[in-house]
Write a protein that holds these residues in place. Structure first.
Motif, PDB file in Angstrom:
ATOM      1  N   UNK A  59       6.173 -11.334  18.108  1.00  0.00           N
ATOM      2  CA  UNK A  59       6.186 -10.472  17.161  1.00  0.00           C
ATOM      3  C   UNK A  59       4.810  -9.797  16.826  1.00  0.00           C
ATOM      4  N   UNK A  60       4.847  -8.286  16.902  1.00  0.00           N
ATOM      5  CA  UNK A  60       3.715  -7.590  16.926  1.00  0.00           C
ATOM      6  C   UNK A  60       3.282  -7.177  15.253  1.00  0.00           C
ATOM      7  N   UNK A  61       2.206  -7.177  14.950  1.00  0.00           N
ATOM      8  CA  UNK A  61       1.804  -6.951  13.793  1.00  0.00           C
ATOM      9  C   UNK A  61       0.725  -5.835  13.688  1.00  0.00           C
ATOM     10  N   UNK A  62       0.817  -4.926  12.792  1.00  0.00           N
ATOM     11  CA  UNK A  62      -0.349  -4.005  12.386  1.00  0.00           C
ATOM     12  C   UNK A  62      -1.488  -4.674  11.802  1.00  0.00           C
ATOM     13  N   UNK A  63      -2.849  -4.393  12.261  1.00  0.00           N
ATOM     14  CA  UNK A  63      -3.967  -4.836  11.516  1.00  0.00           C
ATOM     15  C   UNK A  63      -3.955  -3.940   9.936  1.00  0.00           C
ATOM     16  N   UNK A  64      -3.818  -4.913   9.023  1.00  0.00           N
ATOM     17  CA  UNK A  64      -3.897  -4.071   7.784  1.00  0.00           C
ATOM     18  C   UNK A  64      -4.970  -4.463   6.774  1.00  0.00           C
ATOM     19  N   UNK A  65      -6.223  -4.956   7.575  1.00  0.00           N
ATOM     20  CA  UNK A  65      -7.331  -5.774   6.688  1.00  0.00           C
ATOM     21  C   UNK A  65      -7.891  -4.592   5.931  1.00  0.00           C
ATOM     22  N   UNK A  66      -8.151  -3.128   6.744  1.00  0.00           N
ATOM     23  CA  UNK A  66      -8.574  -2.176   5.622  1.00  0.00           C
ATOM     24  C   UNK A  66      -8.170  -1.265   5.316  1.00  0.00           C
ATOM     25  N   UNK A  67      -6.870  -1.665   4.586  1.00  0.00           N
ATOM     26  CA  UNK A  67      -5.768  -0.898   4.121  1.00  0.00           C
ATOM     27  C   UNK A  67      -6.474   0.069   3.098  1.00  0.00           C
ATOM     28  N   UNK A  68      -7.255  -0.538   2.095  1.00  0.00           N
ATOM     29  CA  UNK A  68      -7.765   0.159   1.011  1.00  0.00           C
ATOM     30  C   UNK A  68      -9.308   0.942   1.420  1.00  0.00           C
ATOM     31  N   UNK A  69      -9.653   0.845   2.478  1.00  0.00           N
ATOM     32  CA  UNK A  69     -10.976   1.262   2.886  1.00  0.00           C
ATOM     33  C   UNK A  69     -10.986   2.619   3.711  1.00  0.00           C
ATOM     34  N   UNK A  70      -9.882   3.123   3.960  1.00  0.00           N
ATOM     35  CA  UNK A  70      -9.676   4.520   4.694  1.00  0.00           C
ATOM     36  C   UNK A  70     -10.328   5.566   4.046  1.00  0.00           C
ATOM     37  N   UNK A  71     -10.840   5.680   2.940  1.00  0.00           N
ATOM     38  CA  UNK A  71     -11.402   6.862   2.266  1.00  0.00           C
ATOM     39  C   UNK A  71     -10.410   7.708   1.509  1.00  0.00           C
ATOM     40  N   UNK A  72      -9.168   7.499   1.704  1.00  0.00           N
ATOM     41  CA  UNK A  72      -8.200   8.464   1.052  1.00  0.00           C
ATOM     42  C   UNK A  72      -8.191   8.242  -0.689  1.00  0.00           C
ATOM     43  N   UNK A  73      -7.865   9.322  -1.180  1.00  0.00           N
ATOM     44  CA  UNK A  73      -7.823   9.147  -2.810  1.00  0.00           C
ATOM     45  C   UNK A  73      -6.608   8.672  -3.289  1.00  0.00           C
ATOM     46  N   UNK A  74      -6.635   7.734  -4.084  1.00  0.00           N
ATOM     47  CA  UNK A  74      -5.078   7.083  -4.605  1.00  0.00           C
ATOM     48  C   UNK A  74      -5.211   6.815  -6.168  1.00  0.00           C
ATOM     49  N   UNK A  75      -4.192   6.690  -6.465  1.00  0.00           N
ATOM     50  CA  UNK A  75      -4.141   6.547  -7.872  1.00  0.00           C
ATOM     51  C   UNK A  75      -4.949   5.218  -8.178  1.00  0.00           C
ATOM     52  N   UNK A  76      -5.342   5.067  -9.592  1.00  0.00           N
ATOM     53  CA  UNK A  76      -5.973   3.617 -10.061  1.00  0.00           C
ATOM     54  C   UNK A  76      -4.839   2.705 -10.044  1.00  0.00           C
ATOM     55  N   UNK A  77      -3.666   2.835 -10.322  1.00  0.00           N
ATOM     56  CA  UNK A  77      -2.807   1.811 -10.253  1.00  0.00           C
ATOM     57  C   UNK A  77      -2.503   1.438  -8.790  1.00  0.00           C
TER      58      UNK A  77
END
Length: 110
Positions: free
Chosen positions: A1-19
């Motif tokens: 199985x191949x898995x994408x590395x998602x460790x930095x999911x929230x650190x990519x600099x994109x603006x997101x909603x507070x929720x």
């Protein structure tokens, strides 16, 4: 199985909603991955974690990497060689090729 590395999911600099930021910050990534890995190993399979960077914009045939290759969420069309296919399938092929020393066999339907 191949898995994408998602460790930095929230650190990519994109603006997101507070929720969404809250959900990402409380997501128990490690616990989830450990559970999935356990189930995979339990079945005698192995897991390979790969970097998914540019897998959705790179042509698996000629290697051309261009943002314009991704027409929309569903369609991939290479600007260099013209190869056209389902965009999610292209991403999967590229992820798999990174786990398999870059070797991917693409067969025509004919």
């Amino acid at each position: 199985m191949v898995r994408e590395n998602l460790k930095d999911l929230k650190l990519d600099g994109k603006k997101r909603s507070r929720q969404l930021n809250y959900r990402l910050s409380t997501f128990t990534y490690r616990k989830f991955i450990e559970h999935v890995d356990y189930k995979i190993y339990e079945r005698g399979l192995s897991v390979v974690e790969v970097n998914a960077r540019k897998t959705s914009t790179t042509c698996p045939l000629c290697g051309c990497n261009d943002k314009k290759n991704r027409i929309n969420k569903e369609v991939f069309r290479c600007t260099k060689c013209g190869f056209t296919f389902n965009a999610q399938y292209i991403t999967c092929l590229n992820l798999f090729s990174r786990s398999n020393d870059g070797l991917v066999a693409i067969r025509s339907g004919g």
